[in-house]
Design an enzyme around this catalytic site. Structure first.
Site, PDB file in Angstrom:
ATOM      1  N   LYS A  38       0.842  -1.200   0.000  1.00  0.00           N
ATOM      2  CA  LYS A  38       0.000   0.000   0.000  1.00  0.00           C
ATOM      3  C   LYS A  38       0.874   1.246   0.000  1.00  0.00           C
ATOM      4  O   LYS A  38       1.995   1.220   0.526  1.00  0.00           O
ATOM      5  CB  LYS A  38      -0.862   0.041   1.268  1.00  0.00           C
ATOM      6  CG  LYS A  38      -1.923  -1.016   1.415  1.00  0.00           C
ATOM      7  CD  LYS A  38      -2.639  -0.842   2.747  1.00  0.00           C
ATOM      8  CE  LYS A  38      -3.686  -1.911   2.976  1.00  0.00           C
ATOM      9  NZ  LYS A  38      -4.846  -1.735   2.102  1.00  0.00           N
TER      10      LYS A  38
ATOM     11  N   ARG B  84     -10.361 -11.287   1.965  1.00  0.00           N
ATOM     12  CA  ARG B  84     -11.249 -12.316   1.423  1.00  0.00           C
ATOM     13  C   ARG B  84     -10.601 -13.699   1.497  1.00  0.00           C
ATOM     14  O   ARG B  84     -11.297 -14.711   1.529  1.00  0.00           O
ATOM     15  CB  ARG B  84     -11.645 -11.963   0.000  1.00  0.00           C
ATOM     16  CG  ARG B  84     -10.514 -11.924  -1.008  1.00  0.00           C
ATOM     17  CD  ARG B  84     -10.835 -11.087  -2.233  1.00  0.00           C
ATOM     18  NE  ARG B  84     -10.876  -9.667  -1.918  1.00  0.00           N
ATOM     19  CZ  ARG B  84     -11.205  -8.719  -2.787  1.00  0.00           C
ATOM     20  NH1 ARG B  84     -11.515  -9.043  -4.020  1.00  0.00           N
ATOM     21  NH2 ARG B  84     -11.217  -7.455  -2.414  1.00  0.00           N
TER      22      ARG B  84
END
Length: 491
Positions: A267, A341
């Site tokens: 990120k 996920r």
């Protein structure tokens, strides 16, 4: 911990350091709300005029403080706006109580003379006050920090059970806020699991913790893959509550990334500094299970905390790796920053083995949720329209904004992989929240009712405090999950 009690005494005579009263917004200025009727007489009919003089109108969220000069027993009066005079709903009362109590940090005792003529209103006032009194000062060593109000009194003739339920909910939310606010240097997966074991045992829950070796041996490829880049290995915590009169079983699955750097798909730094909040889903599941147990709800509930730390290193999973999930399906990892996920897919598949009537997963899953719904509204997706609406209704009743979202079939093709059963990322940037929900749906067995709550924005308040919501961890969705259990207990 702030305490709360109910007292039916006249607010004019209450022995307290500050008295909080509600005003609605009338055509000619502020109008005393229910609970404040006797105060205007105590001030010689001039209370509304005094408030107008300090530009207080009674609009929702407004606050004004006035010295009482002996007109009532409390030396300080805090007026809080309730908005339109049609009648304050539960969430308006919660927010008004929270804002007023938060403004009184440094005051030992406060009384709330807000509308509390029903058990629901009394609980709303008590809960808002308790949530507004939250403070996280564990790491402060310098500077003056005012302590939150220690004792709250709600002026109401309602049963004590209203305050008792509020206390349980506030305690659960406060724990989640503490966990989210704790820096990742002090909250890695094994430490989170230890806290869950301790808190769970205190509440009478059964607790099982799988370490990284057990996860690897058990085929939990998502948890192992996400956590293998960190020196702090992953954990899966199973919490269980049972009741002898229960006829329904709920399973909650929480994303617990104790810090998310993005892994090798790193990120940007501006998106990383608040990623200690990426375990907010697991925190909400823990808080909810504790609340359900303390309330003694006649329902069975299991909670799964999917805990991992997503860091880059020589052992981290790589984009293009293929992992084997607990369900047996293979997943091509196209982006290591789509890691939530991957841990949830293992937790959902494991939760299905408990044969629940409903699985709800909770996660700070996608930045796309914030783009679509903003910072304060969670997105709810489900494999059944009625389930989606049930979750949305429970969330909104709890005062936790949520909005039902679709799972468009045409987005599934974008998750196709040329070498595995499914890929973890949709190639298009649009509809990212929905694509993530479609991915998770693939791991829900046929016939199992399931809902997914994406609360990436609501879990962490980067702005200024508002209502009963502090800066930092909010404890979002904890009350929604408890409310869902209550609804199933009544079926």
């Amino acid at each position: 911990m702030t305490t709360v009690r109910l007292n039916s005494a006249d607010p004019v005579s209450l022995d307290t350091d500050a008295l909080i009263v509600g005003f609605t917004h009338g055509q000619d200025g502020p109008v005393p709300a229910a609970g404040a009727e006797s105060l205007d007489a105590a001030f010689g009919g001039k209370l509304a005029a005094s408030l107008r003089a300090v530009a207080f109108t009674g609009k929702s969220g407004e606050l004004a403080k006035l010295p009482t000069f002996g007109a009532i027993a409390a030396p300080l009066l805090v007026a809080v706006g309730l908005g339109a005079p049609a009648g304050a709903g539960a969430e308006t009362l919660r927010r008004a109580a929270g804002a007023a109590v938060r403004s009184l940090a440094g005051t030992a005792r406060a009384a709330l003379a807000l509308p509390a003529g029903t058990p629901e209103e009394a609980e709303a006032v008590a809960l808002g006050g308790l949530l507004g009194a939250y403070s996280f000062g564990r790491y402060r060593t310098t500077g003056e920090q005012q302590a939150p109000v220690a004792e709250l009194t709600v002026v109401s003739g309602q049963p004590d059970s209203a305050a008792e339920r509020a206390g349980v909910l506030a305690e659960s939310v406060a724990l989640v806020r503490d966990l989210v606010n704790t820096p990742p240097s002090d909250l890695w997966p094994a430490r989170f699991a230890e806290i869950a074991e301790q808190k769970g045992a205190e509440a009478g829950l059964s607790v099982e913790v799988l370490d990284d070796k057990q996860l690897r041996d058990g085929g939990y490829g998502g948890l192992i893959g996400v956590g293998q880049g960190s020196a702090n290995p992953p954990r899966l915590v199973r919490l269980a509550y049972s009741h002898p009169e229960a006829t329904k079983t709920l399973a909650y699955v929480g994303k617990g990334i104790t810090f998310d750097s993005g892994g090798l798909s790193l990120k940007p730094s501006a998106s990383m500094d608040w990623m200690k909040s990426d375990m907010g889903g697991a925190g909400a599941v823990l808080g909810a299970l504790l609340g359900i147990a303390r309330l003694g709800l006649p329902v069975n509930a299991v909670g799964y905390l999917c805990l991992a730390e997503n860091l880059p290193s020589g052992t981290a999973q790589r984009p293009s790796d293929v992992i084997h999930s607990y369900s047996g399906k293979t997943v091509e990892v196209l982006d290591t920053d789509a890691e939530g996920r991957l841990v949830l897919m293992d937790g959902i598949a494991r939760a299905a083995e408990d044969h629940p009537d409903l699985i709800v997963d909770v996660a700070t899953l996608t930045g796309a949720q914030i783009v679509a719904l903003g910072w304060r509204t969670a997105g709810v997706m489900a494999n059944d329209d009625a389930v989606r609406e049930l979750v949305v209704e429970a969330a909104n009743a709890a005062g936790e904004n949520a909005w039902g979202m679709p799972l468009p079939e045409e987005l599934r093709k974008g998750l196709d992989s040329p070498i595995a059963d499914i890929a973890n990322l949709h190639p298009e940037r649009f509809g990212g929240m929905l694509a993530a929900g479609i991915f998770l749906k693939e791991f829900v067995p046929d016939g199992v009712r399931w809902a997914h709550i994406d609360m990436a924005g609501p879990a962490f308040n980067k702005g200024e405090p508002y209502g009963y919501v502090p800066k930092g961890g909010t404890g979002a969705v904890t009350r929604t999950l408890i409310g869902l259990a209550e609804r199933h207990a009544s079926i």
